[in-house]
Scaffold this active site. Sequence first.
Site, PDB file in Angstrom:
ATOM      1  N   GLY A  68       0.845  -1.198   0.000  1.00 55.66           N
ATOM      2  CA  GLY A  68       0.000   0.000   0.000  1.00 55.66           C
ATOM      3  C   GLY A  68       0.871   1.233   0.000  1.00 55.66           C
ATOM      4  N   SER A 101      -4.108  -3.202   1.032  1.00 55.42           N
ATOM      5  CA  SER A 101      -4.578  -1.841   1.337  1.00 55.42           C
ATOM      6  C   SER A 101      -4.740  -1.002   0.080  1.00 55.42           C
ATOM      7  CB  SER A 101      -3.630  -1.177   2.349  1.00 55.42           C
ATOM      8  OG  SER A 101      -3.608  -1.921   3.551  1.00 55.42           O
ATOM      9  N   PRO A 126      -8.192   0.604   7.208  1.00 56.47           N
ATOM     10  CA  PRO A 126      -7.210   1.580   7.682  1.00 56.47           C
ATOM     11  C   PRO A 126      -6.931   1.393   9.166  1.00 56.47           C
ATOM     12  CG  PRO A 126      -9.337   2.638   7.326  1.00 56.47           C
ATOM     13  CD  PRO A 126      -9.460   1.236   6.801  1.00 56.47           C
ATOM     14  N   LYS A 141     -16.691   8.778   8.688  1.00 61.32           N
ATOM     15  CA  LYS A 141     -16.514   9.624   7.502  1.00 61.32           C
ATOM     16  C   LYS A 141     -15.406   9.075   6.608  1.00 61.32           C
ATOM     17  CE  LYS A 141     -15.569  14.402   6.124  1.00 61.32           C
ATOM     18  NZ  LYS A 141     -15.289  15.786   6.605  1.00 61.32           N
TER      19      LYS A 141
END
Length: 429
Positions: A68, A101, A126, A141
């Site tokens: 990632g 990721s 995450p 969010k």
Amino acid sequence: MISRYGTFFSLLLLLLYCIPCTSAAEQVLVLQIEDSITPASDDILADAMAFAKEGDYQALVITLNTPGGVVDATFNMMEQITTSDVPVIGYVYPEGTKAWSAGTLLLISTDVAAMAPFTVIGSAQPVTVTPSGSEPVNDSKIVNALVATAQENARKHGRNDTAAGLFITENLNLNPEKALEYGVIEYIASDLNDLLVQVDGREVKGRELRTSGAEIVFYEPPLRLFFMNIISDPIISSLLLLLGVYALILGLSNPGFGAELFGIVAIALGLIGTGFDVNIASIFLVLVGVALLVIEFHSPGFGVFGIAGLVCIVAGSILLAPTDFPRNYTPAEFQQTIILSVVAPTLVMGLFLLFVLYKVAVLRHSKPKFGELLGDSAIAQDPFAPGEFGYVRHKSEMWKARSEEPIEKGDKVEILEKDGTVLIVKKIP
């Protein structure tokens, strides 16, 4: 006769003109993304796409072997893939590698997705590293935005949008067989040639791919992007910053050797590599550590200031390493690897620097060596007349000497002064 030859040469010229066109149409450009996705990765992809378009390549194959990386660069790359006219094939390759990721999001955004045997995709939740381990990022969010992006890209290419969401919310991991079964990828290919044979004839972005037997050309970035890709690696950029800090400390404490100039250059390169995205708290701790080490250098001995300075710099290096989301969108294991890769050299360099500063401080605060010789006694090793030279032994050292009176071998003499490398002595009655 002329007409016949004219026709022959015209056909020959037409054939020569068509050969390069046919060759270019049967080429595939391969961009290799290895290790972390860095702030330079999106620029490299843009340059590779422009290269593929200008050369009329059949497709751009992006081989993915990455844990990632930077979120902003990943999103920019996903947008480039969507807006480009060049067909883009994502391929997790070679065998035994992974695209975790941000790498998973990049794969499901390509026009064609494929995996080599024994590869893995997923681990896209995450996370942030804490002293007790790691914790998932639960900010709705952030999570909802990532899920929506992944699912929208999956739906656009007719892939399983439920699995795309589970990569993020449940840390789903898939091998090639499961990824193909769940509709996340289209192909399992053992190598690049096998992949090009399988995608041959597929219609992508309004064109039919002619890739079977195509020449494979590996993209080489220009020197500027190649250099940027190196220094933007999170481990390299962090170490450059810390190496620059230590060089600056050494240069300020002992000017004249150019260490401070090297330190400034290293810090500048490190900041450019991070894209100037540096944790303010880490900079504050590092600066405090620098000040404490400089104070330690000017203090009478090796003590609390040096240890405190080293602790501050090590703590600052932990915050300096880009391990938090969204600066680094990678699994927790890789984030811990980054911390270890930065802190361990920092600790070694810090201890070495403290040792060097301690030695320099001892030399600066110690009396001149020759001053300790004055008034000491030595033993003559051979006879020498007034004004002539002979040798005397002071402790275990041999010195050239002269005297204003005759000296016999074995006489005990007193050291009065030094003339260059010669000791001035007199006989002790």
